[in-house]
Design a protein around this motif. Structure first.
Motif, short mmCIF file in Angstrom:
data_model
loop_
_atom_site.label_atom_id
_atom_site.label_comp_id
_atom_site.label_asym_id
_atom_site.label_seq_id
_atom_site.Cartn_x
_atom_site.Cartn_y
_atom_site.Cartn_z
N LYS A 128 0.93 -1.32 -0.69
CA LYS A 128 -0.15 -0.06 -0.34
C LYS A 128 0.84 1.07 -0.13
CE LYS A 128 -2.01 -0.76 3.52
NZ LYS A 128 -2.52 -1.92 4.10
N SER A 154 1.06 5.95 0.15
CA SER A 154 -0.15 6.67 0.99
C SER A 154 0.43 8.42 0.47
CB SER A 154 0.34 6.47 2.71
OG SER A 154 -0.36 7.45 3.47
N SER A 156 -4.39 5.36 2.18
CA SER A 156 -3.99 4.48 1.64
C SER A 156 -4.29 3.87 0.13
CB SER A 156 -4.19 2.96 2.37
OG SER A 156 -3.28 3.17 3.51
N LYS A 214 -9.26 -5.05 0.94
CA LYS A 214 -9.85 -5.21 2.12
C LYS A 214 -8.93 -4.89 2.48
CE LYS A 214 -11.07 -9.58 4.35
NZ LYS A 214 -10.87 -11.25 4.08
N ASP A 215 -7.30 -4.51 2.53
CA ASP A 215 -6.45 -4.63 3.23
C ASP A 215 -6.24 -3.02 3.73
OD1 ASP A 215 -5.83 -6.73 3.13
OD2 ASP A 215 -3.62 -6.69 1.91
N GLY A 216 -7.10 -2.18 3.17
CA GLY A 216 -7.56 -0.62 3.73
C GLY A 216 -7.21 0.74 2.81
N LYS A 244 -7.74 2.45 -0.30
CA LYS A 244 -9.25 3.62 -0.43
C LYS A 244 -8.85 3.81 -2.17
CE LYS A 244 -10.12 4.20 4.08
NZ LYS A 244 -11.04 3.59 4.47
N ASP A 299 -15.97 5.21 2.04
CA ASP A 299 -15.79 3.74 2.34
C ASP A 299 -16.32 3.07 1.16
OD1 ASP A 299 -16.19 5.54 4.69
OD2 ASP A 299 -18.42 5.27 4.81
N GLY A 328 -14.99 -0.45 -0.45
CA GLY A 328 -15.02 -2.14 -0.20
C GLY A 328 -16.64 -1.95 -0.09
N THR A 344 -15.87 -7.19 -1.74
CA THR A 344 -14.44 -7.37 -0.43
C THR A 344 -14.59 -8.05 0.65
OG1 THR A 344 -15.12 -4.74 -2.31
CG2 THR A 344 -12.65 -5.30 0.40
N LYS A 345 -15.34 -8.10 1.19
CA LYS A 345 -15.00 -8.80 2.67
C LYS A 345 -15.34 -10.04 2.62
CE LYS A 345 -17.48 -8.39 7.45
NZ LYS A 345 -18.51 -7.70 8.55
#
Length: 502
Positions: free
Chosen positions: A366, A368, A373, A393-395, A397, A470, A472, A476-477
């Motif tokens: 990732k 930044s 991210s 999933k790892d963050g 955006k 937000d 995801g 994604t989950k």
């Protein structure tokens, strides 16, 4: 229709279906054909033995894959015989799955059960086909539905497999009505209401306001240099290429974006090893205070001193050390050889790389910007849902995609590749920024709509705004839970129903 099909043999039925499905993948707006394209092959499979179905399924697969994936043989980066053999090898391999599908259907005796299991079978076929180094999700049926973007809104729940289920189900219902038993008027009204209802929900989801609370907006500049990839690494044009890229970089800086995105392997240099060029880029980044994400080739050594090559991207932020991502999923027979002592297609490329053998990375990196991210997919990775999903999933955006479809000219390949990026955006409800060396570059919103698109064969530097919410979704989950469920149903429910019917 039934009488007409009864006059055709299995080979003819397979070819007709193969043609209809194959052309549905092309950027000529004929995706609607996929809703009837399976009917001829279904008619063959539903009345024949497993052995006969295996053959007709294989013929269907060969026809369909040759038509939809012909662009593999247009690759200008290697000798024609090499890329032609690559197309043939891919077609032979991918057609096996359709042969197996026909073979499995042939074991069921009751035609109603055959019709019932078809959506579960084809979804399972696509899902299994996506695994391993030969994983191929490029040919998933959802790619044919880009003109029906409202229907694609459902892939945030089940991935592209939910569209495959929808398509095959419609083929099955049409077949049942015209070939087995006509539906009553009441049932036809109910089916029509269901059809309209699903389309209405999709339209509502498509037009829902995508912005969420605490949104952040970023201006991204994208560079599409439109340089011939066959000439980029030629020593006689190297300085010219570097100068062109410097000028395009300056144009991007003048737009005053937050981040600048370059395409895959943007410069004829190993940026990590070439201190002179890297420091020149870093100096421009420091002076402008605008970070860049740029594609590069990298070379390292293993413990035995053997050279290892990577298809990578480098993130240069103002007054910071560079950060790199190595492409994880490589293209077999194009970026590395599954049979290295037999086939060496990249040996034809003028990359000054030892037989063109790349290594795959293993870190989901990732980057930044101002504590936001984001991650990068390199070219073919964007066709495989698991990588985009893992990054989000790892963050991450939002996602960047770097590509170089210049090898494929103006074939259907670059167009299909861009549409795959739209699928990744909807699946994970995330904006995507794409830079292609010769195109197609663009900005894709969370609902899959295209905010900006630069066509093939144009040199362009543009800036567009992306809105971050937000990122995801359910997909994604939970990933391929829908496809897994279809696979379980195929394994257990079909045989159970078959036993009950007996």
């Amino acid at each position: 229709m039934k009488n007409y099909f009864s006059k055709l043999n299995n080979l003819q039925l397979a070819i007709i279906s193969g043609v209809l499905i194959g052309i549905s993948f092309h950027p000529i707006h004929l995706g609607i054909l996929v809703y009837i394209g399976f009917i001829p092959i279904f008619h063959s499979w539903f009345v024949n033995t497993p052995k006969s179905n295996f053959f007709s399924g294989y013929i269907f697969g060969i026809t369909y894959n040759l038509i939809s994936n012909y662009w593999m043989a247009t690759n200008s980066g290697a000798e024609f015989i090499v890329v032609l053999l690559s197309l043939i090898a891919a077609t032979v391999y991918l057609s096996i799955f359709w042969a197996l599908a026909g073979f499995i259907v042939g074991f069921y005796e009751n035609i109603s059960i055959k019709i019932l299991i078809m959506p579960f079978l084809i979804v399972s076929l696509e899902w299994v086909r996506s695994f391993g180094p030969l994983g191929f999700a490029w040919g998933n049926l959802a790619v044919t539905q880009m003109d029906m973007i409202h229907l694609l809104q459902f892939i945030e729940y089940g991935g592209t497999y939910i569209i495959t289920f929808w398509i095959v189900s419609i083929n099955s219902v049409i077949y049942y009505h015209f070939f087995k038993r006509s539906f009553s008027k009441q049932k036809l009204v109910m089916l029509l209401a269901l059809l309209l209802g699903i389309n209405a929900i999709g339209l509502i989801k498509l037009n829902m306001k995508s912005e969420r609370n605490n949104n952040i907006e970023l201006d991204i500049a994208v560079i599409q240099p439109n340089l011939n990839p066959n000439e980029k690494w030629d020593r006689s044009t190297r300085e010219l290429t570097l100068n062109i890229m410097d000028s395009l970089h300056q144009l991007a800086i003048d737009l005053n974006p937050h981040i600048i995105l370059f395409p895959e392997t943007a410069l004829p240099a190993y940026l990590r090893l070439n201190n002179s060029i890297r420091k020149r880029l870093q100096s421009a980044v420091n002076e402008s205070n605008i970070p860049i994400l740029i594609g590069t080739v990298d070379r390292r050594f293993d413990d035995l001193g053997k050279k290892l090559y990577f298809n990578s991207s480098m993130y240069l932020a103002p007054n910071e050390d560079y950060k790199m991502y190595d492409k994880i999923h490589l293209v077999p027979f194009a970026e590395y050889d599954l049979m290295p002592y037999i086939l060496h297609p990249l040996g034809q490329l003028n990359l000054n790389i030892d037989r063109g053998i790349f290594m795959g990375g293993d870190n989901y990196v990732k980057f930044s910007y101002d504590k936001i991210s984001f991650s990068n997919l390199i070219c073919y990775e964007s066709s495989l849902p698991r990588y985009a999903r893992r990054f989000i999933k790892d963050g991450a955006k939002f996602l960047m995609i770097q590509a170089n479809d210049g090898w494929l000219g103006k074939s259907a390949g670059p167009y299909q590749h861009f549409e795959l990026a739209r699928l990744r955006a909807i699946e994970n409800r995330v904006p995507i920024v794409r830079s292609g060396n010769t195109g197609i570059s663009g900005i894709i919103m969370r609902n899959g709509l295209v905010k900006k698109k630069v066509p093939l064969g144009e040199q362009s530097v543009f800036k567009e705004k992306i809105t971050l919410g937000d990122a995801g979704s359910f997909y994604t989950k939970y990933g391929d839970v829908f496809a897994s469920l279809c696979f379980v149903i195929l394994l257990f429910v079909g045989p159970i129903l078959s036993c009950i019917k007996k």
